[in-house]
Design an enzyme around this catalytic site. Structure first.
Site, PDB file in Angstrom:
ATOM      1  N   CYS A 164       0.819  -1.228   0.000  1.00 14.74           N
ATOM      2  CA  CYS A 164       0.000   0.000   0.000  1.00 14.74           C
ATOM      3  C   CYS A 164       0.846   1.269   0.000  1.00 14.74           C
ATOM      4  CB  CYS A 164      -0.946   0.006   1.192  1.00 14.74           C
ATOM      5  SG  CYS A 164      -2.051  -1.400   1.190  1.00 14.74           S
TER       6      CYS A 164
ATOM      7  N   HIS B  76      -4.090   7.190   3.109  1.00 11.98           N
ATOM      8  CA  HIS B  76      -4.362   5.859   2.560  1.00 11.98           C
ATOM      9  C   HIS B  76      -5.789   5.478   2.940  1.00 11.98           C
ATOM     10  CE1 HIS B  76      -3.978   1.842   1.261  1.00 11.98           C
ATOM     11  NE2 HIS B  76      -3.848   1.295   2.455  1.00 11.98           N
TER      12      HIS B  76
ATOM     13  N   ASN C 220     -10.200  -0.450  -0.401  1.00 11.02           N
ATOM     14  CA  ASN C 220      -8.751  -0.335  -0.240  1.00 11.02           C
ATOM     15  C   ASN C 220      -8.073  -0.768  -1.546  1.00 11.02           C
ATOM     16  OD1 ASN C 220      -6.043  -0.599   0.371  1.00 11.02           O
ATOM     17  ND2 ASN C 220      -6.374  -1.602   2.336  1.00 11.02           N
TER      18      ASN C 220
HETATM   19  O1  UT7 Z   1      -4.023  -1.307   3.595  1.00  9.54           O
HETATM   20  C1  UT7 Z   1      -3.204  -2.155   4.316  1.00  9.54           C
HETATM   21  C2  UT7 Z   1      -3.406  -2.012   5.736  1.00  9.54           C
HETATM   22  N1  UT7 Z   1      -4.641  -2.623   6.130  1.00  9.54           N
HETATM   23  C3  UT7 Z   1      -5.367  -2.048   7.061  1.00  9.54           C
HETATM   24  O2  UT7 Z   1      -5.020  -0.994   7.509  1.00  9.54           O
HETATM   25  C4  UT7 Z   1      -6.545  -2.812   7.603  1.00  9.54           C
HETATM   26  C5  UT7 Z   1      -6.537  -2.740   9.097  1.00  9.54           C
HETATM   27  N2  UT7 Z   1      -7.608  -3.455   9.746  1.00  9.54           N
HETATM   28  C6  UT7 Z   1      -8.915  -3.104   9.665  1.00  9.54           C
HETATM   29  O3  UT7 Z   1      -9.272  -2.212   8.931  1.00  9.54           O
HETATM   30  C7  UT7 Z   1      -9.889  -3.786  10.577  1.00  9.54           C
HETATM   31  O4  UT7 Z   1      -9.189  -4.530  11.562  1.00  9.54           O
HETATM   32  C8  UT7 Z   1     -10.878  -4.743   9.830  1.00  9.54           C
HETATM   33  C9  UT7 Z   1     -11.865  -3.918   9.040  1.00  9.54           C
HETATM   34  C10 UT7 Z   1     -10.109  -5.665   8.913  1.00  9.54           C
HETATM   35  C11 UT7 Z   1     -11.670  -5.584  10.838  1.00  9.54           C
HETATM   36  O5  UT7 Z   1     -12.345  -4.738  11.761  1.00  9.54           O
HETATM   37  P1  UT7 Z   1     -12.232  -5.011  13.313  1.00  9.54           P
HETATM   38  O6  UT7 Z   1     -13.080  -4.025  13.983  1.00  9.54           O
HETATM   39  O7  UT7 Z   1     -10.788  -5.043  13.673  1.00  9.54           O
HETATM   40  O8  UT7 Z   1     -12.909  -6.449  13.446  1.00  9.54           O
HETATM   41  P2  UT7 Z   1     -12.272  -7.801  14.020  1.00  9.54           P
HETATM   42  O9  UT7 Z   1     -11.292  -8.353  13.068  1.00  9.54           O
HETATM   43  O10 UT7 Z   1     -11.853  -7.595  15.445  1.00  9.54           O
HETATM   44  O11 UT7 Z   1     -13.559  -8.718  14.015  1.00  9.54           O
HETATM   45  C12 UT7 Z   1     -14.723  -8.421  14.846  1.00  9.54           C
HETATM   46  C13 UT7 Z   1     -15.776  -9.441  14.539  1.00  9.54           C
HETATM   47  C14 UT7 Z   1     -15.291 -10.889  14.566  1.00  9.54           C
HETATM   48  O12 UT7 Z   1     -16.304 -11.691  15.114  1.00  9.54           O
HETATM   49  P3  UT7 Z   1     -16.282 -12.118  16.679  1.00  9.54           P
HETATM   50  O13 UT7 Z   1     -14.998 -12.862  16.842  1.00  9.54           O
HETATM   51  O14 UT7 Z   1     -16.308 -10.833  17.458  1.00  9.54           O
HETATM   52  O15 UT7 Z   1     -17.520 -12.941  16.811  1.00  9.54           O
HETATM   53  C15 UT7 Z   1     -15.122 -11.239  13.104  1.00  9.54           C
HETATM   54  O16 UT7 Z   1     -15.266 -12.619  12.863  1.00  9.54           O
HETATM   55  O17 UT7 Z   1     -16.313  -9.237  13.226  1.00  9.54           O
HETATM   56  C16 UT7 Z   1     -16.279 -10.485  12.501  1.00  9.54           C
HETATM   57  N3  UT7 Z   1     -16.078 -10.163  11.085  1.00  9.54           N
HETATM   58  C17 UT7 Z   1     -17.099  -9.891  10.260  1.00  9.54           C
HETATM   59  N4  UT7 Z   1     -18.430  -9.855  10.450  1.00  9.54           N
HETATM   60  C18 UT7 Z   1     -19.202  -9.539   9.399  1.00  9.54           C
HETATM   61  C19 UT7 Z   1     -14.918 -10.061  10.395  1.00  9.54           C
HETATM   62  N5  UT7 Z   1     -15.166  -9.729   9.118  1.00  9.54           N
HETATM   63  C20 UT7 Z   1     -16.517  -9.627   9.013  1.00  9.54           C
HETATM   64  C21 UT7 Z   1     -17.372  -9.296   7.949  1.00  9.54           C
HETATM   65  N6  UT7 Z   1     -18.701  -9.253   8.186  1.00  9.54           N
HETATM   66  N7  UT7 Z   1     -16.917  -9.002   6.720  1.00  9.54           N
END
Ligand code: UT7
Length: 318
Positions: free
Chosen positions: A113, A245, A275
């Site tokens: 990125c 970004h 992204n």
């Molecule tokens: O460009 C390169 C750099 N990349 C980034 O900067 C990305 C950085 N990370 C993020 O933007 C975020 O961490 C994400 C958007 C990827 C995820 O958001 P989050 O608030 O960190 O969610 P999480 O990974 O902690 O997941 C929370 C919950 C989980 O369920 P449980 O364990 O709480 O039951 C996941 O399984 O959300 C669930 N989950 C989803 N639910 C519905 C993960 N993906 C999804 C989804 N739809 N697509």
């Protein structure tokens, strides 16, 4: 002393759009989850057979047009991408052939990125030392090709697109400074674990420990913007526009808070673009230049963060 300045910007998005509602039919997710956790509402995805260089060529031609530079006048191409058309020739050289600027240095670099930030930094130095006068800087991706569309954790995030800028020499400062970093210690948090030397897996796919990436991204981007301001002896209030970004609206908001800059002065395209990795900053820049928000003389703070980790920032007087 010679400086480099942005003479023109351009971008291109593939026609096909996938909305959050489309994704609801593909994986176990909801529009509400995607919008509230990422800010993304829709994203563009390349058609079958449409490549990174196809997108880049359109963005490049628009940037050249805006700069009043003929394609054959380009004398340097730096091309950031992690999704090249081929193993080789590199995307920069493939683009050079299409533009007809034969013989000039052209290369691509794969810093995920942060690819555009790295390309901008290198091109700026070539212009400043007098070795390039019409430098094309590209960030372009077809991340849809390495997205596992059955994995809800990543399928909702990544997308395709291209952005470009033309740098030319200037007596007045344009690019004030660029700041690049990497830390391979974090290589296992965000990667595509397949390649020429290791061997290609049956399915190429981005693997990301989202939550951990999120925390490091907020910290590194925050220190990146501080570093750019300190290097130029500027206060946070001097920045007219943050062009971040576009990975996640919550990361963008955290960086804006660090800068003490209201969201009205932050260019946000993540809702429409998702992204797009190396393409994200030049795409956002071009959108805001063309809709008239960013004007000549404005001070821009650009920043990006991605796999590696790699990250970078730049202060630019547009
Ligand atoms: O460009 C390169 C750099 N990349 C980034 O900067 C990305 C950085 N990370 C993020 O933007 C975020 O961490 C994400 C958007 C990827 C995820 O958001 P989050 O608030 O960190 O969610 P999480 O990974 O902690 O997941 C929370 C919950 C989980 O369920 P449980 O364990 O709480 O039951 C996941 O399984 O959300 C669930 N989950 C989803 N639910 C519905 C993960 N993906 C999804 C989804 N739809 N697509």
């Amino acid at each position: 002393m010679i400086h480099s300045r942005i003479a023109g910007t351009g971008s291109h998005l593939p026609e096909k759009v996938i909305t959050n509602f489309d994704l609801e039919k593909m994986v176990d997710t909801t529009d509400e989850w995607i919008r509230s956790r990422t800010g993304i509402e829709r994203r563009h995805v390349a058609a079958d057979g449409e490549t990174t260089v196809d997108l880049a060529e359109k963005a490049a031609r628009r940037a050249l047009d805006a700069a009043g530079v003929a394609p054959a006048e380009v004398d340097f191409i730096a091309f950031g991408t992690t999704t090249p058309d081929l193993v080789f020739p590199n995307c920069g050289t493939l683009l050079q052939q299409r533009l007809g600027c034969r013989g000039v240095p052209a290369f691509s670099l794969e810093t995920a990125c942060a690819g555009f930030m790295y390309a901008l930094s290198i091109a700026d130095k070539y212009v400043r030392c007098g070795e390039a006068r019409r430098a094309l800087v590209i960030g372009a991706e077809t991340l849809s090709r390495i997205t596992d569309w059955s994995d809800r954790a990543t399928a909702v995030l990544f997308a395709d697109g291209a952005g470009a800028v033309v740098l030319e020499p200037s007596a007045a400062p344009g690019v004030l400074s660029t700041h690049l970093h990497s830390d391979g210690h974090y290589k296992d948090l965000l990667y595509c674990g397949s390649g020429v030397s290791r061997g290609f897996a049956e399915r190429l796919a981005i693997i990301m420990a989202g939550n951990e990436v999120f925390k490091v991204a907020v910290t590194k981007l925050g220190s990146g913007v501080d570093e750019a301001l300190a290097a130029n002896g500027l206060e946070r209030s001097a920045v007219d526009w943050l062009v971040p970004h576009q990975a996640n609206i919550r990361i963008i908001q955290a960086t804006a808070r660090r800068l003490d800059i209201p969201m009205e002065r932050v260019i946000v395209t993540v809702q429409d673009h998702g992204n797009t990795s190396a393409a994200s900053v030049p795409l956002a820049l071009d959108v805001a230049v063309r809709d008239g928000r960013i004007r000549r003389g404005d001070l821009l703070l650009l920043e990006a963060f991605g796999g590696g980790f790699t990250w970078g920032s730049a202060l630019v007087r547009y």
